[in-house]
Enzyme design. Structure first.
Site, PDB file in Angstrom:
ATOM      1  N   CYS A   1      58.435  35.270  24.539  1.00 20.76           N
ATOM      2  CA  CYS A   1      57.014  34.884  24.513  1.00 20.76           C
ATOM      3  C   CYS A   1      56.842  33.391  24.800  1.00 20.76           C
ATOM      4  CB  CYS A   1      56.441  35.236  23.145  1.00 20.76           C
ATOM      5  SG  CYS A   1      54.749  34.695  22.932  1.00 20.76           S
TER       6      CYS A   1
ATOM      7  N   CYS B   1      51.175  32.056  25.517  1.00 18.29           N
ATOM      8  CA  CYS B   1      49.951  31.879  26.321  1.00 18.29           C
ATOM      9  C   CYS B   1      48.729  32.518  25.662  1.00 18.29           C
ATOM     10  CB  CYS B   1      50.143  32.443  27.715  1.00 18.29           C
ATOM     11  SG  CYS B   1      50.292  34.238  27.745  1.00 18.29           S
TER      12      CYS B   1
ATOM     13  N   CYS C   1      47.590  38.055  25.477  1.00 14.63           N
ATOM     14  CA  CYS C   1      47.596  39.361  24.805  1.00 14.63           C
ATOM     15  C   CYS C   1      46.617  39.352  23.624  1.00 14.63           C
ATOM     16  CB  CYS C   1      49.001  39.710  24.321  1.00 14.63           C
ATOM     17  SG  CYS C   1      49.674  38.479  23.201  1.00 14.63           S
TER      18      CYS C   1
ATOM     19  N   ASN D   1      42.095  60.016  54.717  1.00 13.20           N
ATOM     20  CA  ASN D   1      41.495  59.098  55.681  1.00 13.20           C
ATOM     21  C   ASN D   1      40.792  58.003  54.862  1.00 13.20           C
ATOM     22  OD1 ASN D   1      40.191  57.954  58.008  1.00 13.20           O
ATOM     23  ND2 ASN D   1      40.523  59.914  59.031  1.00 13.20           N
TER      24      ASN D   1
ATOM     25  N   CYS E   1      36.897  60.523  59.672  1.00  8.09           N
ATOM     26  CA  CYS E   1      36.262  59.251  60.026  1.00  8.09           C
ATOM     27  C   CYS E   1      34.905  59.136  59.324  1.00  8.09           C
ATOM     28  CB  CYS E   1      36.099  59.182  61.543  1.00  8.09           C
ATOM     29  SG  CYS E   1      35.739  57.533  62.101  1.00  8.09           S
TER      30      CYS E   1
ATOM     31  N   CYS F   1      50.377  40.707  29.674  1.00  2.39           N
ATOM     32  CA  CYS F   1      51.410  39.696  29.400  1.00  2.39           C
ATOM     33  C   CYS F   1      52.100  39.281  30.701  1.00  2.39           C
ATOM     34  CB  CYS F   1      52.426  40.255  28.409  1.00  2.39           C
ATOM     35  SG  CYS F   1      53.767  39.083  28.092  1.00  2.39           S
TER      36      CYS F   1
ATOM     37  N   CYS G   1      47.157  48.893  15.740  1.00  2.00           N
ATOM     38  CA  CYS G   1      47.568  49.124  17.130  1.00  2.00           C
ATOM     39  C   CYS G   1      47.502  50.611  17.467  1.00  2.00           C
ATOM     40  CB  CYS G   1      48.978  48.586  17.344  1.00  2.00           C
ATOM     41  SG  CYS G   1      49.593  48.896  19.013  1.00  2.00           S
TER      42      CYS G   1
ATOM     43  N   PHE H   1      39.167  65.007  60.633  1.00  2.00           N
ATOM     44  CA  PHE H   1      37.931  65.386  59.936  1.00  2.00           C
ATOM     45  C   PHE H   1      37.631  64.355  58.853  1.00  2.00           C
ATOM     46  CE2 PHE H   1      39.207  70.036  60.926  1.00  2.00           C
ATOM     47  CZ  PHE H   1      38.616  69.946  62.177  1.00  2.00           C
TER      48      PHE H   1
HETATM   49  C1  LIG Z   1      41.176  50.055  61.925  1.00  2.00           C
HETATM   50  C2  LIG Z   1      41.460  51.481  61.559  1.00  2.00           C
HETATM   51  C3  LIG Z   1      41.231  52.475  62.490  1.00  2.00           C
HETATM   52  C4  LIG Z   1      41.509  53.807  62.163  1.00  2.00           C
HETATM   53  N1  LIG Z   1      41.321  54.765  63.103  1.00  2.00           N
HETATM   54  C5  LIG Z   1      41.618  56.055  62.802  1.00  2.00           C
HETATM   55  C6  LIG Z   1      41.516  57.053  63.785  1.00  2.00           C
HETATM   56  O1  LIG Z   1      41.195  56.803  64.941  1.00  2.00           O
HETATM   57  N2  LIG Z   1      41.807  58.333  63.418  1.00  2.00           N
HETATM   58  C7  LIG Z   1      42.189  58.662  62.149  1.00  2.00           C
HETATM   59  O2  LIG Z   1      42.443  59.856  61.870  1.00  2.00           O
HETATM   60  N3  LIG Z   1      42.295  57.713  61.195  1.00  2.00           N
HETATM   61  C8  LIG Z   1      42.035  56.421  61.493  1.00  2.00           C
HETATM   62  N4  LIG Z   1      42.198  55.458  60.541  1.00  2.00           N
HETATM   63  C9  LIG Z   1      42.630  55.843  59.181  1.00  2.00           C
HETATM   64  C10 LIG Z   1      44.145  55.726  58.998  1.00  2.00           C
HETATM   65  O3  LIG Z   1      44.824  56.619  59.843  1.00  2.00           O
HETATM   66  C11 LIG Z   1      44.554  56.032  57.540  1.00  2.00           C
HETATM   67  O4  LIG Z   1      44.166  57.349  57.215  1.00  2.00           O
HETATM   68  C12 LIG Z   1      43.921  55.089  56.533  1.00  2.00           C
HETATM   69  O5  LIG Z   1      43.875  53.782  57.049  1.00  2.00           O
HETATM   70  C13 LIG Z   1      44.674  55.066  55.200  1.00  2.00           C
HETATM   71  O6  LIG Z   1      45.990  54.608  55.329  1.00  2.00           O
HETATM   72  P1  LIG Z   1      46.451  53.071  54.977  1.00  2.00           P
HETATM   73  O7  LIG Z   1      45.995  52.787  53.576  1.00  2.00           O
HETATM   74  O8  LIG Z   1      47.937  53.062  55.166  1.00  2.00           O
HETATM   75  O9  LIG Z   1      45.752  52.197  55.966  1.00  2.00           O
HETATM   76  C14 LIG Z   1      41.970  54.125  60.861  1.00  2.00           C
HETATM   77  C15 LIG Z   1      42.188  53.115  59.943  1.00  2.00           C
HETATM   78  C16 LIG Z   1      41.951  51.790  60.287  1.00  2.00           C
HETATM   79  C17 LIG Z   1      42.219  50.712  59.275  1.00  2.00           C
HETATM   80  S1  SF4 Z   2      50.794  37.521  26.597  1.00  2.00           S
HETATM   81 FE1  SF4 Z   2      53.022  37.677  26.363  1.00  2.00          FE
HETATM   82  S2  SF4 Z   2      53.731  35.590  26.633  1.00  2.00           S
HETATM   83 FE2  SF4 Z   2      51.543  35.453  26.286  1.00  2.00          FE
HETATM   84  S3  SF4 Z   2      51.396  35.154  24.061  1.00  2.00           S
HETATM   85 FE3  SF4 Z   2      51.260  37.354  24.437  1.00  2.00          FE
HETATM   86  S4  SF4 Z   2      53.343  38.056  24.196  1.00  2.00           S
HETATM   87 FE4  SF4 Z   2      53.460  35.871  24.458  1.00  2.00          FE
HETATM   88  S1  SF4 Z   3      45.867  48.010  20.476  1.00  2.00           S
HETATM   89 FE1  SF4 Z   3      48.083  47.657  20.403  1.00  2.00          FE
HETATM   90  S2  SF4 Z   3      48.760  48.165  22.488  1.00  2.00           S
HETATM   91 FE2  SF4 Z   3      46.547  47.913  22.596  1.00  2.00          FE
HETATM   92  S3  SF4 Z   3      46.266  45.782  23.158  1.00  2.00           S
HETATM   93 FE3  SF4 Z   3      46.201  45.860  20.941  1.00  2.00          FE
HETATM   94  S4  SF4 Z   3      48.283  45.462  20.266  1.00  2.00           S
HETATM   95 FE4  SF4 Z   3      48.379  45.985  22.449  1.00  2.00          FE
END
Ligand SMILES: Cc1cc2nc3c(=O)[nH]c(=O)nc-3n(C[C@H](O)[C@H](O)[C@H](O)COP(=O)(O)O)c2cc1C
Ligand code: SF4
Ligand code: SF4
Length: 451
Positions: A341, A344, A347, A199, A134, A387, A377, A132
């Site tokens: 650190c 960079c 942050c 789904n 698709c 970071c 903060c 239910f």
């Molecule tokens: C190409 C493709 C085809 C799918 N076909 C079906 C289907 O025939 N029946 C179904 O219930 N779900 C289908 N799905 C959904 C998947 O079963 C699943 O619910 C969804 O991809 C989320 O999981 P994932 O993030 O691991 O991919 C399909 C998904 C993809 C990507």
């Molecule tokens: S992001 Fe992390 S590594 Fe970069 S300046 Fe800030 S504390 Fe240092």
């Molecule tokens: S408020 Fe505090 S926790 Fe939030 S980004 Fe600034 S230093 Fe970091």
């Protein structure tokens, strides 16, 4: 040694890892290969009146260096003849009697549901999953997510199926709805034995900016597709949590959405899943990923002393509260480990422009390492998230650890702010630089605080 045996509403499998209904489960050949590699179960690619698929049918969201972080498809259900699929279900079950083979179904009329149920039961399927969900193609014809979005219709169809069902019935839900618990409750009311979610999410994954057509391209045109893969995991887990916490959804849940390693599976199980289903990761990396998934899950369980999956299923649910129940007295601030650190300044920029101007620079051009201005903060985490050095910015606790006051308690005690200028709102004490400081051409190196 951890025991991974799984039982979802009577459907048994040697481990909780099932392939979701999708291209990897399109044939007996693929499912046998997957079982041989170690997968515990498979939900067959949805069976129905054979349909026609288009070419091309997939699109992807690449995020920086990550290919297929999000995946989109405009594929419909199986385009293979029912007879072939039924024969192959029978063959797979003969070779793998202990593995879970679940037939995914989608048809229109009551008679078709009854007939298909009988067919797949005769073929030896251990259970069925009602599709239910698709979100493209089939819903225009009143099937798939068109049913998942209408709890009353969903309940009616589940009850039709249950009239003839002698094997467990899993109801697969669509995330294309505002409150996932409504169809989940309808599935229970219709007599469903379990639910599975999610789904795919209705989406447009990208647009070809030269030809002005969204992806995937079908002879210069396209349509909305269904989104899945790692990008949807947070949405799937929230919907899983909502269903698992709902008192009326008292049936097992198979968790789906963005699962690609053992850690993802553990998170889903901690939020209440009994089995987990994988689609995109198997399409991306192949069936071999199951080896790491099983080994990782076993070693996690051994480390934690969990003997069976039941020992930790739903263990995180009690810690998911409403916002109003969180402790307002809990206080953390960021702390920079100067030894780690690398200067960079990511942050600094993030906090300066995107948070609370709580990171300062020294003014010494030879020392690029920032420092935290604790008074400003709010403990939002942003700097620690941006970071690039692991464990370089950590959040340190600053409250006494003894007080616990929630918004709900404040409301009951009448101590909530009533107006914008109310001192209790807290805004009066929060210092920010004057607006005109934004126009200075040099970065502010030191902040002055109100005395
Ligand atoms: C190409 C493709 C085809 C799918 N076909 C079906 C289907 O025939 N029946 C179904 O219930 N779900 C289908 N799905 C959904 C998947 O079963 C699943 O619910 C969804 O991809 C989320 O999981 P994932 O993030 O691991 O991919 C399909 C998904 C993809 C990507
Ligand atoms: S992001 Fe992390 S590594 Fe970069 S300046 Fe800030 S504390 Fe240092
Ligand atoms: S408020 Fe505090 S926790 Fe939030 S980004 Fe600034 S230093 Fe970091």
């Amino acid at each position: 040694m951890a025991n991974l045996h799984t039982n979802l509403a009577g459907i048994k499998s040697p481990n909780p890892f099932w392939l979701a209904s999708a291209p990897p489960t399109n044939s007996g050949y693929q499912i046998m290969k997957a079982f041989d590699a170690g997968w515990g179960g498979a939900v067959w690619k949805t069976l129905g009146v054979p349909v026609v698929n288009v070419s091309s049918r997939y699109g992807a969201l690449n995020y920086r260096d990550t290919r297929m972080m999000g995946f989109s498809n405009i594929e419909l259900i199986t385009d293979r003849p029912l007879r072939d699929n039924l024969r192959e279900i029978e063959e797979v079950k003969k070779r793998f009697p202990d593995h879970a083979v679940i037939a995914s179904l989608m048809v229109e009329t009551k008679e078709e549901w009854h007939q298909l149920m009988r067919d797949v039961t005769n073929a030896g399927a251990d259970g069925v999953e009602l599709n239910f969900g698709c979100p493209h193609g089939m819903c225009e014809r009143g099937m798939g997510s068109a049913v998942g979005q209408e709890p009353k219709v969903l309940k009616t169809i589940v009850s039709w199926v249950k009239e003839v069902a002698t094997i467990p019935v899993i109801v697969k839900l669509t995330p294309n709805i505002s409150d996932i618990t409504r169809p989940a409750v309808a599935a229970v009311e219709g007599g469903g034995d379990a639910i599975s979610l999610i789904n795919t999410i209705q989406s447009i994954v990208g647009v070809d900016i030269d030809n002005f057509v969204p992806y995937p391209l079908v002879d210069g045109k396209s349509t909305n597709g269904g989104y899945c893969g790692p990008a949807v995991k947070p949405i799937a887990m929230n919907m899983l949590k909502n269903c698992a916490q709902h008192p009326q959804v008292n049936i097992p849940i198979s968790g789906i959405g963005g699962i690609e390693n053992w850690r993802d599976a553990v998170e889903f199980i901690l939020l209440g899943a009994t089995s987990v289903q994988v689609c995109t990761a198997a399409m991306h990396y192949g069936f071999g990923i199951i080896r790491e998934m099983i080994a990782g899950l076993e070693s996690y369980m051994d480390d934690k002393g969990f003997k069976t999956l039941d020992d930790f299923r739903g263990k995180a649910l009690g810690n998911v509260k409403h916002w109003e129940d969180l402790n307002l007295k809990y206080k953390v601030v960021a702390s920079i480990n100067e030894d780690k650190c690398i200067g960079c300044q990511l942050c600094y920029t993030a906090c300066e422009d995107g948070a609370h101007q709580a990171i300062g620079l020294s003014g010494d051009m030879l020392n690029r390492k920032p420092h935290i201005i604790e008074e400003n903060c709010v403990g939002c985490n942003l700097c620690s998230l941006v970071c690039p050095v692991e464990e370089c910015i950590t959040m340190e606790r600053r409250d006494s650890g003894k007080e616990n006051l929630t918004w709900k308690e404040r409301t009951l005690a009448g101590s909530i702010p009533k107006t914008f200028n109310d001192d209790l709102a807290g805004g009066l004490h929060h210092w920010v630089p004057e607006p005109e400081e934004a126009l200075k051409k040099v970065k502010p190196l030191h902040y002055k605080y109100p005395s």
